[in-house]
Write a protein that holds these residues in place. Structure first.
Motif, PDB file in Angstrom:
ATOM      1  N   PRO A   1      14.535 -11.592  22.556  1.00 54.07           N
ATOM      2  CA  PRO A   1      15.868 -11.020  22.313  1.00 54.07           C
ATOM      3  C   PRO A   1      16.960 -12.083  22.223  1.00 54.07           C
ATOM      4  O   PRO A   1      17.900 -11.949  21.438  1.00 54.07           O
ATOM      5  N   MET A   2      16.831 -13.139  23.006  1.00 52.37           N
ATOM      6  CA  MET A   2      17.805 -14.232  22.927  1.00 52.37           C
ATOM      7  C   MET A   2      17.685 -14.979  21.608  1.00 52.37           C
ATOM      8  O   MET A   2      18.693 -15.331  20.986  1.00 52.37           O
ATOM      9  N   ARG A   3      16.472 -15.223  21.183  1.00 57.01           N
ATOM     10  CA  ARG A   3      16.286 -15.934  19.909  1.00 57.01           C
ATOM     11  C   ARG A   3      16.905 -15.132  18.758  1.00 57.01           C
ATOM     12  O   ARG A   3      17.488 -15.706  17.839  1.00 57.01           O
ATOM     13  N   HIS A   4      16.748 -13.836  18.824  1.00 58.83           N
ATOM     14  CA  HIS A   4      17.358 -12.981  17.796  1.00 58.83           C
ATOM     15  C   HIS A   4      18.869 -13.161  17.789  1.00 58.83           C
ATOM     16  O   HIS A   4      19.483 -13.347  16.720  1.00 58.83           O
ATOM     17  N   ALA A   5      19.490 -13.119  18.970  1.00 59.03           N
ATOM     18  CA  ALA A   5      20.943 -13.274  19.050  1.00 59.03           C
ATOM     19  C   ALA A   5      21.380 -14.643  18.569  1.00 59.03           C
ATOM     20  O   ALA A   5      22.377 -14.779  17.839  1.00 59.03           O
ATOM     21  N   LEU A   6      20.632 -15.685  18.948  1.00 58.98           N
ATOM     22  CA  LEU A   6      21.023 -17.051  18.604  1.00 58.98           C
ATOM     23  C   LEU A   6      20.825 -17.389  17.133  1.00 58.98           C
ATOM     24  O   LEU A   6      21.297 -18.425  16.661  1.00 58.98           O
ATOM     25  N   LYS A   7      20.149 -16.521  16.388  1.00 62.76           N
ATOM     26  CA  LYS A   7      20.092 -16.679  14.934  1.00 62.76           C
ATOM     27  C   LYS A   7      21.456 -16.419  14.308  1.00 62.76           C
ATOM     28  O   LYS A   7      21.757 -16.911  13.214  1.00 62.76           O
ATOM     29  N   HIS A   8      22.255 -15.612  14.985  1.00 59.90           N
ATOM     30  CA  HIS A   8      23.506 -15.130  14.406  1.00 59.90           C
ATOM     31  C   HIS A   8      24.756 -15.728  15.051  1.00 59.90           C
ATOM     32  O   HIS A   8      25.852 -15.603  14.491  1.00 59.90           O
ATOM     33  N   GLN A   9      24.619 -16.355  16.181  1.00 57.56           N
ATOM     34  CA  GLN A   9      25.780 -16.857  16.904  1.00 57.56           C
ATOM     35  C   GLN A   9      25.351 -18.006  17.812  1.00 57.56           C
ATOM     36  O   GLN A   9      24.182 -18.112  18.187  1.00 57.56           O
ATOM     37  N   ALA A  10      26.309 -18.840  18.162  1.00 61.84           N
ATOM     38  CA  ALA A  10      26.009 -20.020  18.977  1.00 61.84           C
ATOM     39  C   ALA A  10      25.739 -19.673  20.435  1.00 61.84           C
ATOM     40  O   ALA A  10      24.970 -20.355  21.111  1.00 61.84           O
ATOM     41  N   TRP A  11      26.375 -18.607  20.911  1.00 55.60           N
ATOM     42  CA  TRP A  11      26.285 -18.235  22.321  1.00 55.60           C
ATOM     43  C   TRP A  11      26.046 -16.731  22.419  1.00 55.60           C
ATOM     44  O   TRP A  11      26.350 -15.987  21.482  1.00 55.60           O
ATOM     45  N   LEU A  12      25.538 -16.281  23.543  1.00 56.39           N
ATOM     46  CA  LEU A  12      25.431 -14.832  23.753  1.00 56.39           C
ATOM     47  C   LEU A  12      26.810 -14.199  23.723  1.00 56.39           C
ATOM     48  O   LEU A  12      26.967 -13.042  23.329  1.00 56.39           O
ATOM     49  N   GLY A  13      27.817 -14.959  24.121  1.00 60.80           N
ATOM     50  CA  GLY A  13      29.191 -14.471  24.084  1.00 60.80           C
ATOM     51  C   GLY A  13      29.828 -14.539  22.715  1.00 60.80           C
ATOM     52  O   GLY A  13      30.966 -14.109  22.544  1.00 60.80           O
ATOM     53  N   GLY A  14      29.137 -15.071  21.720  1.00 58.94           N
ATOM     54  CA  GLY A  14      29.683 -15.176  20.361  1.00 58.94           C
ATOM     55  C   GLY A  14      29.982 -16.615  20.013  1.00 58.94           C
ATOM     56  O   GLY A  14      29.111 -17.480  20.060  1.00 58.94           O
ATOM     57  N   GLU A  15      31.234 -16.912  19.692  1.00 56.85           N
ATOM     58  CA  GLU A  15      31.618 -18.268  19.295  1.00 56.85           C
ATOM     59  C   GLU A  15      31.726 -19.203  20.488  1.00 56.85           C
ATOM     60  O   GLU A  15      31.629 -20.427  20.335  1.00 56.85           O
ATOM     61  N   THR A  16      31.953 -18.636  21.671  1.00 53.01           N
ATOM     62  CA  THR A  16      32.093 -19.434  22.886  1.00 53.01           C
ATOM     63  C   THR A  16      31.269 -18.789  23.993  1.00 53.01           C
ATOM     64  O   THR A  16      30.989 -17.585  23.952  1.00 53.01           O
ATOM     65  N   PRO A  17      30.859 -19.561  25.008  1.00 57.71           N
ATOM     66  CA  PRO A  17      30.094 -18.974  26.107  1.00 57.71           C
ATOM     67  C   PRO A  17      30.948 -18.042  26.949  1.00 57.71           C
ATOM     68  O   PRO A  17      32.144 -18.285  27.162  1.00 57.71           O
TER      69      PRO A  17
END
Length: 230
Positions: free
Chosen positions: A163-179
């Motif tokens: 699930p993290m790898r999926h998110a990191l395909k689209h954004q730098a952080w789980l929080g989006g542009e910033t952690p």
């Protein structure tokens, strides 16, 4: 007055391994707030602040005491709204609960099955006795029985981070542009493993490994202040 954050340590105060405490440590750095960290062994926690909490992290801000890493993050955002937000608003706070559930119900159990005896071995003798009794009662089997399938668990662990790898395909952080605090939740789990066990759980070319290294560099390398297990 500087805040005080009680965290968890092994026999050495330099072995600060609690995943939940690391969430709070990173949250305080994120907010840019000065604090004193007080590493505490398991058996000393009930004596803290007149027995206020059976667990750490425990934050003391003046006369205010706050326990639980998520509650600490909420408190910091509410008490210090002029500092960078940990959630980016109410929606981010709600979504962070989902990340918390993913971490605690998927990642934490897997790491427990991998490194339970290593956690035990880094503790002082009196804490080892407490840890063994409490964990074996909770799990219904010996520590050694829990980690009997350790190699299989290690092999299966990377898939739990899909699930993290999926998110990191689209954004730098789980929080989006910033952690944001969502990042610190999962960081705490992987930092727990880094501090306690020398086992390699991620390949160098894994996007999660890259994300974790970037987390370690945050806030002037706060995560690297504690050495990895050798």
């Amino acid at each position: 007055m500087r805040m005080k954050l009680y965290t968890l340590c092994g026999e050495s105060r330099d072995i600060r391994f609690s995943p939940h405490a690391w969430k709070a440590v990173m949250a305080l750095h994120h907010k840019g707030l000065a604090f004193e960290e007080a590493p505490t062994p398991f058996t000393a926690i009930p004596k803290l602040e007149n027995g206020f909490s059976p667990t750490v992290p425990l934050l003391k801000d003046g006369e205010r005491l706050v326990r639980d890493s998520f509650d600490i993050a909420v408190y910091l955002d509410e008490a210090y709204p002029d500092r960078p937000s940990l959630f980016g608003g109410a929606a981010g706070r709600a979504l962070s609960r989902t990340i918390e559930g993913y971490s605690q119900f998927v990642i934490h159990p897997a790491l427990t099955r991998i490194m339970l005896t290593e956690i035990h071995d880094c503790l002082a003798p009196e804490d080892q006795a407490y840890f063994r009794a409490s964990r074996e009662s909770r799990l219904g089997k010996s520590l050694e029985a829990v980690v009997a399938e350790r190699e299989r668990e290690i092999a299966a662990f990377p898939a739990k981070l899909d699930p993290m790898r999926h998110a990191l395909k689209h954004q730098a952080w789980l929080g989006g542009e910033t952690p944001l605090f969502a990042d610190y939740i999962v960081f705490g789990a992987l930092q727990w493993a880094r501090v306690v066990s020398p086992v390699s759980l991620l390949q160098n070319d894994d996007p999660v490994a890259d994300w974790f290294q970037r987390c370690l560099d945050l806030h002037d390398g706060a995560g690297r202040a504690v050495a990895a297990a050798a």
